[in-house]
Write a protein that holds these residues in place. Structure first.
Motif, PDB file in Angstrom:
ATOM      1  N   GLN A  91       0.814  -1.207   0.000  1.00 46.17           N
ATOM      2  CA  GLN A  91       0.000   0.000   0.000  1.00 46.17           C
ATOM      3  C   GLN A  91       0.852   1.264   0.000  1.00 46.17           C
ATOM      4  N   GLY A  92       1.931   1.240   0.755  1.00 44.67           N
ATOM      5  CA  GLY A  92       2.843   2.378   0.736  1.00 44.67           C
ATOM      6  C   GLY A  92       3.660   2.425  -0.544  1.00 44.67           C
ATOM      7  N   PHE A  93       4.117   1.260  -1.006  1.00 44.20           N
ATOM      8  CA  PHE A  93       4.930   1.146  -2.216  1.00 44.20           C
ATOM      9  C   PHE A  93       4.155   1.624  -3.443  1.00 44.20           C
ATOM     10  N   TRP A  94       2.923   1.119  -3.605  1.00 42.68           N
ATOM     11  CA  TRP A  94       2.095   1.472  -4.760  1.00 42.68           C
ATOM     12  C   TRP A  94       1.840   2.992  -4.806  1.00 42.68           C
ATOM     13  N   TYR A  95       1.487   3.560  -3.647  1.00 45.44           N
ATOM     14  CA  TYR A  95       1.155   4.986  -3.652  1.00 45.44           C
ATOM     15  C   TYR A  95       2.385   5.832  -3.963  1.00 45.44           C
ATOM     16  N   ALA A  96       3.525   5.473  -3.389  1.00 46.82           N
ATOM     17  CA  ALA A  96       4.748   6.237  -3.624  1.00 46.82           C
ATOM     18  C   ALA A  96       5.152   6.206  -5.101  1.00 46.82           C
ATOM     19  N   LEU A  97       5.048   5.044  -5.713  1.00 47.60           N
ATOM     20  CA  LEU A  97       5.500   4.896  -7.099  1.00 47.60           C
ATOM     21  C   LEU A  97       4.519   5.474  -8.103  1.00 47.60           C
ATOM     22  N   HIS A 142      10.301   9.069  -9.720  1.00 46.11           N
ATOM     23  CA  HIS A 142      10.625   9.617 -11.044  1.00 46.11           C
ATOM     24  C   HIS A 142      11.847   8.904 -11.622  1.00 46.11           C
ATOM     25  N   LYS A 143      12.824   8.619 -10.780  1.00 46.47           N
ATOM     26  CA  LYS A 143      14.039   7.940 -11.239  1.00 46.47           C
ATOM     27  C   LYS A 143      13.706   6.563 -11.804  1.00 46.47           C
ATOM     28  N   ALA A 144      12.840   5.826 -11.108  1.00 44.29           N
ATOM     29  CA  ALA A 144      12.468   4.484 -11.560  1.00 44.29           C
ATOM     30  C   ALA A 144      11.701   4.534 -12.871  1.00 44.29           C
ATOM     31  N   LEU A 145      10.770   5.451 -13.007  1.00 44.31           N
ATOM     32  CA  LEU A 145       9.986   5.572 -14.239  1.00 44.31           C
ATOM     33  C   LEU A 145      10.869   6.047 -15.391  1.00 44.31           C
ATOM     34  N   VAL A 156      13.042   3.571 -17.471  1.00 51.68           N
ATOM     35  CA  VAL A 156      12.435   2.715 -18.503  1.00 51.68           C
ATOM     36  C   VAL A 156      11.765   3.548 -19.595  1.00 51.68           C
ATOM     37  N   GLY A 157      12.036   4.839 -19.597  1.00 59.51           N
ATOM     38  CA  GLY A 157      11.502   5.700 -20.646  1.00 59.51           C
ATOM     39  C   GLY A 157      10.129   6.261 -20.380  1.00 59.51           C
ATOM     40  N   LEU A 158       9.656   6.184 -19.137  1.00 62.76           N
ATOM     41  CA  LEU A 158       8.360   6.753 -18.780  1.00 62.76           C
ATOM     42  C   LEU A 158       8.566   8.032 -17.976  1.00 62.76           C
ATOM     43  N   SER A 159       7.810   9.056 -18.297  1.00 64.41           N
ATOM     44  CA  SER A 159       7.939  10.309 -17.547  1.00 64.41           C
ATOM     45  C   SER A 159       7.031  10.324 -16.321  1.00 64.41           C
ATOM     46  N   SER A 160       5.902   9.616 -16.405  1.00 65.25           N
ATOM     47  CA  SER A 160       4.961   9.577 -15.289  1.00 65.25           C
ATOM     48  C   SER A 160       3.947   8.458 -15.534  1.00 65.25           C
ATOM     49  N   VAL A 161       3.067   8.262 -14.568  1.00 66.08           N
ATOM     50  CA  VAL A 161       1.963   7.308 -14.694  1.00 66.08           C
ATOM     51  C   VAL A 161       0.662   8.106 -14.657  1.00 66.08           C
TER      52      VAL A 161
END
Length: 355
Positions: free
Chosen positions: A277-283, A292-295, A298-303
């Protein structure tokens, strides 16, 4: 006479009873409180049809239940969003199970099948570790087959070498196995649901909305900004890899949550914060930092993430729901799982007086 008596007693107690005859004309009785499945000497009764409602969606059933970033936001209009999705998409409804397989793994499968039918015959998927699924009994395999549940074997239930891994009785195993759903490309959309969820209405608008590119979730029933028991998205292997990268890079802290992304909009730690629940919301719902670094990796700017009305699409007690909510409008019922005496509480179908 004995059968009539037993059926009458069971009916008075609100128990679902069925009789099935097998070889040599032997009869067996089985009692189930949720009326969802029948077990018979290692054999499974063929699924029966359950009709789900398609009543109009209540506006603002939960007036203050949706969040993004560090603040409350209006809930997304699912039906309006669904107009942007494919009319006849290829969909899936996913669930997961961790540990030694149990005969009761699919308590609400009949309602899930009904939801699948309304969603263009969506596939039903069960995600399990290979080390767990190898212990499935013949009965459990038949259960899956008879209810058209496809087993999806995976190698891990927590991302390898994740920084926030905890030893002991940690909720991470049951939460993080569902990360695999993110990368299951080939579907226009997948909706993940915990196995204690009962479908009471049509969820096809959720799948159509997710197919338009939205990542959907709801908040939880005890104040958490996200409940990991439900999410829906258009699967993307890049998003799956981003989650793995985030797990490798972001540690967990009771002071700052995952990757030091903070606890807002909650005032501090919330239940399940150290797990999914914390992981999903943070990401998915925060910006900048480790997310932002993780996204970006892989070439994604945001979700394109949004939240939808919990009191309709992932009901978890009447907490925060408007007082005059018509329970017949609930589409997906998560909690309570047992009958309560509270007049304002919406119940599972088996506990509803008119059912």
């Amino acid at each position: 006479a004995r059968w009539v008596f037993l059926r009458a007693v069971a009916t008075m107690k609100g128990i679902c009873v069925r009789r099935v005859s097998v070889m040599f004309a032997t009869s067996f009785l089985l009692l189930f409180s949720n009326c969802q499945a029948v077990v018979l000497q290692g054999r499974v009764e063929q699924p029966q049809t359950l009709k789900l409602h398609q009543l109009p969606v209540v506006d603002k059933a939960c007036p203050h239940c949706c969040y993004h970033g560090e603040k409350e936001v209006p809930c997304l209009d699912v039906e309006q969003c669904a107009k942007n999705g494919p009319a006849h998409g290829k969909y899936a409804i996913a669930m997961s199970f961790v540990g030694r397989p149990k005969d009761q793994m699919l308590p609400y499968i009949k309602s899930m099948q009904a939801a699948s039918k309304l969603a263009n015959n969506a596939d039903l998927l069960m995600v399990m570790m290979k080390s767990d699924s190898k212990h499935m009994t013949a009965y459990q395999k038949e259960l899956f087959q008879n209810h058209s549940v496809k087993l999806v074997d995976v190698d891990w239930d927590t991302p390898p070498k994740m920084k926030g891994y905890k030893e002991g009785g940690w909720c991470g195993h049951q939460d993080f196995i569902r990360l695999h759903v993110l990368g299951m490309e080939g579907y226009d959309a997948i909706a993940y649901y915990d196995t204690d969820i009962e479908f009471q209405g049509d969820i096809s608008p959720v799948l159509k909305c997710a197919a338009s590119g939205k990542f959907l979730s709801t908040n939880g029933g005890v104040g958490e900004p996200l409940n990991v028991g439900f999410f829906a998205l258009k699967p993307d292997k890049r998003l799956f890899q981003a989650a793995l990268n985030f797990a490798l890079d972001a540690n967990f802290s009771t002071k700052t949550s995952w990757g030091e992304m903070g606890w807002a909009p909650a005032g501090g730690y919330f239940i399940g914060g150290e797990c999914g629940q914390g992981f999903w919301y943070a990401l998915f719902y925060k910006s900048g930092g480790a997310a932002h670094k993780a996204l970006h990796s892989v070439g994604l700017s945001s979700v394109d993430a949004a939240q939808i009305d919990r009191c309709i699409w992932n009901y978890q007690t009447s907490y925060m729901c408007k007082k005059d909510l018509d329970c017949s409008r609930v589409r997906v019922h998560h909690k309570p799982t047992r009958k309560t005496n509270a007049r304002t509480e919406c119940q599972k179908l088996a506990f509803q007086e008119h059912h």
